[in-house]
Design an enzyme around this catalytic site. Structure first.
Site, short mmCIF file in Angstrom:
data_model
loop_
_atom_site.label_atom_id
_atom_site.label_comp_id
_atom_site.label_asym_id
_atom_site.label_seq_id
_atom_site.Cartn_x
_atom_site.Cartn_y
_atom_site.Cartn_z
N CYS A 52 49.16 46.74 48.07
CA CYS A 52 49.69 46.84 46.73
C CYS A 52 50.87 45.55 46.60
CB CYS A 52 49.97 48.43 46.20
SG CYS A 52 48.61 49.35 46.50
N ARG A 129 41.69 50.61 42.98
CA ARG A 129 42.10 49.14 42.74
C ARG A 129 41.14 48.79 41.54
NH1 ARG A 129 45.87 48.06 46.45
NH2 ARG A 129 45.38 48.70 48.57
#
Length: 215
Positions: A52, A129
């Protein structure tokens, strides 16, 4: 539709994106705040995680490019505002990258559920995601899901928004890996007469169903 999909929501392309109002690292934000501009809303599993972090830095470095095409960025994870603030400050301190876009505090999972970002079978109740492209009228135009283990290509989303804008402006489709300056696809003919006339319309003609034009 099974009960799990009903709980977590399944937004659909070419329909209004789910409305939301949420606290962010830049203060309260709602979907309506982005009316008149393109928006990329993207989720990540958790703050202070390495994949991330790479994604956030990539979005941050491309922020000016997105702004240049009238597109804003908005991140989200099921973490607190204080966690987001600590993480973005850490990215600036450790990597020298400042995060210029807001990050939604979604501990309630209200936004994540509305957009179908929660996929329990993918691991846990973290947001996967997910990336949503919303147009200036608030219509959901594209959505892409990635697994927990693999990061997104930020350059692809910049290309995708540019392609969508070109399709809207020129009434064309774009081929695989299209980028500005490339030839675009002429939409298929709707009548036999149109199909017959295709060869004489000045397109880059291969066959009645496959023609290209400058975009």
């Amino acid at each position: 539709m099974d009960s799990q999909n009903q709980v977590y929501g399944l937004p659909r392309l070419n329909e209004p994106a789910p409305q939301f109002t949420a606290n962010t690292t830049h203060g309260p934000k709602s979907l309506g705040d982005y009316r008149g501009r393109w928006l990329i809303l993207f989720s990540h599993p958790a703050d202070f995680t390495p994949v991330c972090t790479t994604e956030f830095m990539a979005f941050a470095k491309a922020h000016k490019d997105f702004q240049a095409i009238g597109c804003d960025l908005l991140g989200l994870s099921i973490d607190s505002l204080f966690s987001h603030l600590a993480w973005t400050r850490n990215i600036k301190e450790k990597f020298g990258v400042e995060i210029p876009f807001p990050v939604i505090d979604d501990l309630s999972m209200k936004v994540a559920k509305a957009y179908g970002m929660i996929h329990p079978e993918a691991g846990d109740t973290s947001a996967v995601r997910a990336t949503f492209v919303i147009d200036p009228e608030g219509i959901l135009r594209a959505m892409v899901y990635y697994p927990m283990t693999n990061g997104r290509s930020v350059a692809e989303f910049l290309r995708l928004v540019t392609a969508l804008q070109t399709s809207d402006a020129k009434g064309v489709a774009t081929p695989e890996s299209w980028k500005p300056g490339d030839m675009a696809i002429v939409p298929p003919p709707r009548t036999a007469a149109d199909a017959e006339a295709r060869a004489k319309k000045g397109y880059e003609y291969t066959d009645w169903y496959f023609c290209k034009t400058a975009a």
